[in-house]
Scaffold this motif. Sequence first.
Motif, PDB file in Angstrom:
ATOM      1  N   LEU A  47       2.270 -36.990 -21.759  1.00 15.63           N
ATOM      2  CA  LEU A  47       1.767 -37.439 -23.055  1.00 15.63           C
ATOM      3  C   LEU A  47       2.347 -36.541 -24.127  1.00 15.63           C
ATOM      4  CD1 LEU A  47      -0.325 -39.145 -24.754  1.00 15.63           C
ATOM      5  CD2 LEU A  47      -1.909 -37.223 -24.397  1.00 15.63           C
ATOM      6  N   GLY A  48       2.956 -37.131 -25.150  1.00 16.26           N
ATOM      7  CA  GLY A  48       3.525 -36.367 -26.259  1.00 16.26           C
ATOM      8  C   GLY A  48       2.691 -36.531 -27.517  1.00 16.26           C
ATOM      9  N   ILE A  49       2.447 -35.428 -28.213  1.00 15.36           N
ATOM     10  CA  ILE A  49       1.634 -35.442 -29.426  1.00 15.36           C
ATOM     11  C   ILE A  49       2.414 -34.780 -30.558  1.00 15.36           C
ATOM     12  CG2 ILE A  49      -0.510 -34.642 -30.505  1.00 15.36           C
ATOM     13  CD1 ILE A  49      -1.735 -34.527 -27.679  1.00 15.36           C
ATOM     14  N   GLU A  50       2.615 -35.527 -31.648  1.00 11.47           N
ATOM     15  CA  GLU A  50       3.319 -35.013 -32.827  1.00 11.47           C
ATOM     16  C   GLU A  50       2.371 -35.022 -34.025  1.00 11.47           C
ATOM     17  OE1 GLU A  50       5.432 -34.241 -36.278  1.00 11.47           O
ATOM     18  OE2 GLU A  50       5.839 -33.586 -34.213  1.00 11.47           O
ATOM     19  N   SER A  51       2.178 -33.845 -34.640  1.00  8.51           N
ATOM     20  CA  SER A  51       1.296 -33.760 -35.810  1.00  8.51           C
ATOM     21  C   SER A  51       1.743 -32.642 -36.747  1.00  8.51           C
ATOM     22  CB  SER A  51      -0.155 -33.500 -35.366  1.00  8.51           C
ATOM     23  OG  SER A  51      -0.280 -32.213 -34.771  1.00  8.51           O
TER      24      SER A  51
ATOM     25  N   CYS B 244       3.349 -32.721 -39.662  1.00 10.37           N
ATOM     26  CA  CYS B 244       3.307 -32.903 -41.114  1.00 10.37           C
ATOM     27  C   CYS B 244       2.445 -34.103 -41.477  1.00 10.37           C
ATOM     28  CB  CYS B 244       4.730 -33.040 -41.670  1.00 10.37           C
ATOM     29  SG  CYS B 244       4.821 -32.988 -43.467  1.00 10.37           S
ATOM     30  N   ASP B 245       3.074 -35.225 -41.824  1.00  9.78           N
ATOM     31  CA  ASP B 245       2.312 -36.359 -42.350  1.00  9.78           C
ATOM     32  C   ASP B 245       2.436 -37.623 -41.515  1.00  9.78           C
ATOM     33  OD1 ASP B 245       4.967 -36.717 -42.971  1.00  9.78           O
ATOM     34  OD2 ASP B 245       4.611 -37.509 -44.974  1.00  9.78           O
ATOM     35  N   GLU B 246       2.787 -37.482 -40.244  1.00  9.66           N
ATOM     36  CA  GLU B 246       2.823 -38.618 -39.338  1.00  9.66           C
ATOM     37  C   GLU B 246       2.187 -38.224 -38.016  1.00  9.66           C
ATOM     38  OE1 GLU B 246       6.746 -41.155 -40.644  1.00  9.66           O
ATOM     39  OE2 GLU B 246       6.993 -39.062 -40.075  1.00  9.66           O
ATOM     40  N   THR B 247       1.291 -39.061 -37.528  1.00  9.08           N
ATOM     41  CA  THR B 247       0.632 -38.808 -36.251  1.00  9.08           C
ATOM     42  C   THR B 247       1.326 -39.663 -35.194  1.00  9.08           C
ATOM     43  OG1 THR B 247      -1.452 -38.626 -37.479  1.00  9.08           O
ATOM     44  CG2 THR B 247      -1.587 -38.683 -35.084  1.00  9.08           C
ATOM     45  N   GLY B 248       1.958 -38.997 -34.237  1.00  7.33           N
ATOM     46  CA  GLY B 248       2.706 -39.712 -33.210  1.00  7.33           C
ATOM     47  C   GLY B 248       2.175 -39.424 -31.817  1.00  7.33           C
ATOM     48  N   ILE B 249       2.024 -40.454 -31.023  1.00  4.28           N
ATOM     49  CA  ILE B 249       1.580 -40.339 -29.632  1.00  4.28           C
ATOM     50  C   ILE B 249       2.550 -41.140 -28.768  1.00  4.28           C
ATOM     51  CG2 ILE B 249      -0.283 -40.780 -27.987  1.00  4.28           C
ATOM     52  CD1 ILE B 249      -1.110 -38.749 -30.023  1.00  4.28           C
ATOM     53  N   ALA B 250       2.949 -40.588 -27.625  1.00  2.00           N
ATOM     54  CA  ALA B 250       3.878 -41.310 -26.747  1.00  2.00           C
ATOM     55  C   ALA B 250       3.629 -40.934 -25.292  1.00  2.00           C
ATOM     56  CB  ALA B 250       5.327 -40.998 -27.123  1.00  2.00           C
ATOM     57  N   LEU B 251       4.046 -41.815 -24.401  1.00  2.00           N
ATOM     58  CA  LEU B 251       4.003 -41.566 -22.966  1.00  2.00           C
ATOM     59  C   LEU B 251       5.422 -41.685 -22.417  1.00  2.00           C
ATOM     60  CD1 LEU B 251       0.832 -43.644 -22.096  1.00  2.00           C
ATOM     61  CD2 LEU B 251       1.070 -41.168 -21.774  1.00  2.00           C
ATOM     62  N   TYR B 252       5.874 -40.642 -21.743  1.00  2.00           N
ATOM     63  CA  TYR B 252       7.233 -40.620 -21.185  1.00  2.00           C
ATOM     64  C   TYR B 252       7.149 -40.308 -19.700  1.00  2.00           C
ATOM     65  CZ  TYR B 252      12.178 -39.553 -20.544  1.00  2.00           C
ATOM     66  OH  TYR B 252      13.481 -39.561 -20.103  1.00  2.00           O
TER      67      TYR B 252
ATOM     68  N   ALA C 283       0.225 -36.434 -16.164  1.00  2.00           N
ATOM     69  CA  ALA C 283       0.511 -35.248 -15.350  1.00  2.00           C
ATOM     70  C   ALA C 283       0.872 -34.032 -16.192  1.00  2.00           C
ATOM     71  CB  ALA C 283       1.647 -35.548 -14.378  1.00  2.00           C
ATOM     72  N   GLY C 284       1.081 -34.228 -17.479  1.00  2.00           N
ATOM     73  CA  GLY C 284       1.421 -33.113 -18.362  1.00  2.00           C
ATOM     74  C   GLY C 284       1.300 -33.543 -19.809  1.00  2.00           C
ATOM     75  N   ILE C 285       1.101 -32.576 -20.684  1.00  2.00           N
ATOM     76  CA  ILE C 285       0.945 -32.867 -22.115  1.00  2.00           C
ATOM     77  C   ILE C 285       1.883 -31.972 -22.911  1.00  2.00           C
ATOM     78  CG2 ILE C 285      -0.647 -32.923 -24.078  1.00  2.00           C
ATOM     79  CD1 ILE C 285      -2.921 -33.363 -22.092  1.00  2.00           C
ATOM     80  N   ALA C 286       2.650 -32.600 -23.803  1.00  2.00           N
ATOM     81  CA  ALA C 286       3.547 -31.873 -24.707  1.00  2.00           C
ATOM     82  C   ALA C 286       3.072 -32.088 -26.129  1.00  2.00           C
ATOM     83  CB  ALA C 286       4.982 -32.375 -24.550  1.00  2.00           C
ATOM     84  N   TYR C 287       3.078 -31.039 -26.911  1.00  2.00           N
ATOM     85  CA  TYR C 287       2.621 -31.145 -28.296  1.00  2.00           C
ATOM     86  C   TYR C 287       3.522 -30.308 -29.197  1.00  2.00           C
ATOM     87  CZ  TYR C 287       0.598 -26.506 -27.504  1.00  2.00           C
ATOM     88  OH  TYR C 287       0.428 -25.172 -27.207  1.00  2.00           O
ATOM     89  N   THR C 288       3.632 -30.716 -30.444  1.00  2.00           N
ATOM     90  CA  THR C 288       4.434 -29.960 -31.403  1.00  2.00           C
ATOM     91  C   THR C 288       3.666 -28.697 -31.796  1.00  2.00           C
ATOM     92  OG1 THR C 288       5.350 -32.010 -32.289  1.00  2.00           O
ATOM     93  CG2 THR C 288       5.619 -30.032 -33.618  1.00  2.00           C
TER      94      THR C 288
ATOM     95  N   ASP D  11       9.564 -38.403 -37.855  1.00  2.00           N
ATOM     96  CA  ASP D  11       8.715 -37.738 -36.874  1.00  2.00           C
ATOM     97  C   ASP D  11       8.043 -38.764 -35.967  1.00  2.00           C
ATOM     98  OD1 ASP D  11       9.462 -35.517 -38.255  1.00  2.00           O
ATOM     99  OD2 ASP D  11       7.516 -35.148 -39.178  1.00  2.00           O
ATOM    100  N   ASN D  12       7.975 -38.455 -34.675  1.00  2.00           N
ATOM    101  CA  ASN D  12       7.397 -39.386 -33.714  1.00  2.00           C
ATOM    102  C   ASN D  12       6.995 -38.658 -32.441  1.00  2.00           C
ATOM    103  OD1 ASN D  12       9.718 -39.842 -31.519  1.00  2.00           O
ATOM    104  ND2 ASN D  12      10.678 -39.660 -33.535  1.00  2.00           N
ATOM    105  N   GLY D  13       6.095 -39.268 -31.689  1.00  2.45           N
ATOM    106  CA  GLY D  13       5.633 -38.654 -30.455  1.00  2.45           C
ATOM    107  C   GLY D  13       6.612 -38.796 -29.306  1.00  2.45           C
TER     108      GLY D  13
END
Length: 335
Positions: free
Chosen positions: A4-8, A10-18, A74-79, A298-300
């Motif tokens: 799970l990727g989390i981007e936050s 600045c001014d865009e909230t991004g979530i993604a699954l890779y 199985a893992g979480i990545a965040y900015t 910016d994106n997750g």
Amino acid sequence: MIVLGIESSCDETGIALYCTNRGLLGHELHSQIDLHAVYGGVVPELASRDHIRRLIPLTRQLLHKSGLQTSDIAGIAYTSGPGLAGALMTGAVMARSLAWALNCPAIGVHHMEGHLLAPMLEAEAPPFPFVCLLVSGGHTLLVRVDGIGQYRVLGESIDDAAGEAFDKTAKVLGLPYPGGPHLAKLAESGNASAVKLPRPMMNRPGLDFSFSGLKTAAITELRHNPSLNPADLAASFQAAVVDVLLGKCERALRAEKLQTLVISGGVGANQQLRKQAREMLSELDGRAYYPRLEFCTDNGAMIALTGALRMKSGATDDLAVQIQPRWSLESLPAV
């Protein structure tokens, strides 16, 4: 492994699954443009509060669309940086809390590394080594990339980033926030030769950039000549920025004896920049690579990908919630 990727940042909230086997499974993005437009720029406190409102609903929405459960993660990545401290903290706290609850690893990702690796989300990824132009509202960097985590900064802006100069010039032209894309659209109907503007630092050795003087020159032209066609000024300004960016890119490619150029970041979506980059690389018998337009800003997805690549090599962070609003790209460990 599904990350799970989390981007936050600045001014865009991004979530993604890779997935390391299947690639990108899906992503969700919420932009705060409407929230900040009334102020003409990002208000950090409002950005942080909006991330808090969006992070969990977007994650639930993405899991539902992907047909997955939190137990599949199985893992979480965040900015964790660089970016606005409060905004970074929202994503970091959520990531760490969820990782603890799921008993899975988490890793903090460098925001600019995410942009740099975003073209690897495409079916045809750029081969190492290459030169990357990272160009956005907050950063303008030229980087030699020999592998994941093997980065050498060749040049950077000594004042305004290219995207910042776009936005500030657009604001003087009375264009909506954020101004960069609106200026590029206006430039389509203008004459790029109508206004003579400088190409800063092109007559000096080295690969650093400067856009503050160019921005000031464009604003001065408009103030001295109020009847100036805004489209002509927009086109002339855009042409100057693109000439400088690609002039330094060509210089970097020749100096590093490389033929592959990656352009990423928000300004990387600029169509004139892409068009002239293709022409330049054709003359050099080289090739340009870009992320798709939705992954320039910016994106997750880019965070999930970068975290997955690092986790796959065994990298994780401890349980501490860590953010780095200022963080050197060259300090990252190689994979």
